[in-house]
Design an enzyme around this catalytic site. Structure first.
Site, PDB file in Angstrom:
ATOM      1  N   SER A   3      15.016 -25.340 -24.136  1.00  0.00           N
ATOM      2  CA  SER A   3      15.070 -26.625 -24.829  1.00  0.00           C
ATOM      3  C   SER A   3      14.459 -26.627 -26.213  1.00  0.00           C
ATOM      4  O   SER A   3      14.780 -27.488 -27.019  1.00  0.00           O
ATOM      5  CB  SER A   3      14.378 -27.685 -23.990  1.00  0.00           C
ATOM      6  OG  SER A   3      13.011 -27.390 -23.892  1.00  0.00           O
TER       7      SER A   3
ATOM      8  N   HIS B  60      18.843 -28.779 -19.261  1.00  0.00           N
ATOM      9  CA  HIS B  60      19.397 -29.187 -20.562  1.00  0.00           C
ATOM     10  C   HIS B  60      20.890 -28.922 -20.672  1.00  0.00           C
ATOM     11  O   HIS B  60      21.472 -29.066 -21.739  1.00  0.00           O
ATOM     12  CB  HIS B  60      18.644 -28.492 -21.703  1.00  0.00           C
ATOM     13  CG  HIS B  60      17.258 -29.007 -21.848  1.00  0.00           C
ATOM     14  ND1 HIS B  60      16.957 -30.157 -22.545  1.00  0.00           N
ATOM     15  CD2 HIS B  60      16.097 -28.585 -21.291  1.00  0.00           C
ATOM     16  CE1 HIS B  60      15.666 -30.395 -22.455  1.00  0.00           C
ATOM     17  NE2 HIS B  60      15.123 -29.472 -21.694  1.00  0.00           N
TER      18      HIS B  60
ATOM     19  N   LYS C 149      18.221 -36.533 -18.129  1.00  0.00           N
ATOM     20  CA  LYS C 149      18.594 -36.182 -19.503  1.00  0.00           C
ATOM     21  C   LYS C 149      20.058 -36.598 -19.720  1.00  0.00           C
ATOM     22  O   LYS C 149      20.320 -37.785 -19.846  1.00  0.00           O
ATOM     23  CB  LYS C 149      18.246 -34.715 -19.763  1.00  0.00           C
ATOM     24  CG  LYS C 149      16.704 -34.579 -19.799  1.00  0.00           C
ATOM     25  CD  LYS C 149      16.136 -33.196 -19.918  1.00  0.00           C
ATOM     26  CE  LYS C 149      14.601 -33.283 -19.938  1.00  0.00           C
ATOM     27  NZ  LYS C 149      13.920 -32.012 -19.750  1.00  0.00           N
TER      28      LYS C 149
END
Ligand SMILES: *Cc1c(COP(=O)(O)O)cnc(C)c1O
Length: 402
Positions: free
Chosen positions: A186, A214, A245
């Protein structure tokens, strides 16, 4: 003992280093994201440039609608742990959706992605006799803490280096081995050589554990992550992800074989002894996953805006790490400057990007981490680049000649 004085002296040291964290006090408005209301210093309305709600799914009408509907029909909290009264049909349906997303037999939900890594690695490392965990050098804190908690032996291999992994696996002999790594890292935005890592793990009979936090929702034809894009999901034993996310909601999960998920379900204290996710959150996450399985509109628009920002930064010589992902790190290399630039962007330009300082990244590699999304307009990108260009001149920061 004056505890407050002790606390304050350590906080003062953090401030002197430039590593003290200040939170931005923002209020999202459905439909307006990434523009948000700012309750802190600076203009009332600012544009968020560092959100992990990468695709804006947190305000998608299907996702918000599912959460509201289920809160109204089923109430707010789960009312218990999964074992004692807390399992709602919405959890079961979400786990089926996740297993399908990753092509696995089963899935298991946790309170967060952090907890899923901590609990799964903690349980595997402690319950598999004589296990050794081979951990990529840049793994996330949640994996590191899970491994530490398991008290299993840990071997760190060089970041994204399958040859180093090969040597280190060979040195472990015939013990049970678990290879733990991420797909998209990330902070640098680089992507692991998953196929090569699987080749090496297979050669040594090691289990593979990947954190796709991610990448889920973002990569692959159905948003199953980088392993889906590369046709490698069946070569990974355990795929871990977050609902917080790109899916825009909250919670974490693992997917794998029925026996693996049942094992973690049955032995992991971080799964057993905590209240289940609110059913409305599970329903919203399921709606988000289902949407991103069949829609690539968001992913395509995001890729376009990522490419656009990169090209404009290059045109102005503003240095950023090149990588194959959606994360654009602009390197500053000094915690005080990084904080100052971020403050000026917020207060003078209405641009919110959090400075990323130690311990999130090593000292000397402080950066601004931009995550353009499908909801950033071309004008937003132009405004950001104009601001950075101005700051680069004012602060005499070095430029990069393309
Ligand atoms: C954010 C993050 C997590 C934790 O996920 P949460 O759902 O936010 O707890 C795990 N792994 C990585 C690599 C992350 O960046």
């Amino acid at each position: 003992m004056d505890f407050d004085a002790l606390f304050q002296s350590q906080l003062d040291a953090l401030k002197d280093e430039g590593n003290y964290r200040v939170f931005a006090d923002l209020e999202r408005r459905c439909g307006a994201f990434p523009k948000v209301r700012n309750h802190g210093p600076g203009p009332d309305k600012v544009t968020v440039w560092c959100s992990n709600d990468y695709l804006g799914m947190g305000q998608h009408p299907d996702v918000v609608g599912a959460m509201v509907d289920v809160a109204q029909s089923s109430g707010t909290g789960a009312g218990g742990t999964r074992n004692i009264g807390g399992t709602a049909h919405h959890h079961v349906a979400l786990e089926a959706e996740l297993a399908d997303l990753h092509g696995k037999q089963d899935a298991l939900l946790f309170s967060s992605g952090y907890v899923s890594n901590w609990a799964a690695l903690g349980t595997l490392g402690s319950r598999i006799p004589n296990a050794v965990i081979l951990s990529d050098a840049l793994n996330h804190a949640s994996m590191i803490e899970g491994i530490r908690h398991s008290r299993a032996d840990k071997v760190i291999w060089k970041h994204n280096d399958p040859e180093d992994l090969d040597r280190k696996l060979a040195a472990c002999g015939d013990r049970p081995k678990i290879v733990a790594f991420e797909s998209v890292y990330s902070m640098d935005g680089d992507i692991a050589p998953i196929a090569e890592i699987c080749d090496v793990a297979e050669k040594h009979g090691a289990m593979t554990y990947i954190d796709e936090v991610h990448a889920v929702g973002m990569y692959g034809p159905r948003g199953g992550g980088v392993a889906e894009r590369e046709g490698l999901m069946d070569r990974i034993d355990l795929i871990e992800g977050t609902l917080g996310k790109a899916f825009g909601t909250f919670g974490g999960y693992i997917t794998g074989s029925t026996a693996l998920c049942d094992f973690i379900r049955s032995f992991s204290s971080g799964f057993i002894f905590t209240t289940a996710l609110p059913p409305s959150v599970a329903a919203a996450a399921k709606a988000s996953i289902a949407h991103l399985k069949q829609s690539r509109v968001e992913r395509d628009a995001q890729k376009r805006q990522v490419a656009r920002l990169r090209a404009k930064l290059d045109a102005h010589g503003i240095p950023h790490l090149s990588n194959p992902s959606h994360i654009i790190p602009v390197m500053i290399g000094d915690p005080v400057k990084c904080r100052m630039i971020s403050d000026i962007l917020m207060e003078d330009w209405g641009i919110y990007v959090q400075p990323i300082n130690y311990p999130t990244v090593p000292k000397g590699t402080e950066r601004l981490r931009f995550t353009p999304g499908p909801l950033h307009s071309d004008a937003d990108i132009d405004h950001l680049v104009a601001a950075l260009n101005d700051l680069w001149s004012q602060c005499a920061l070095s430029r990069q000649v393309a």
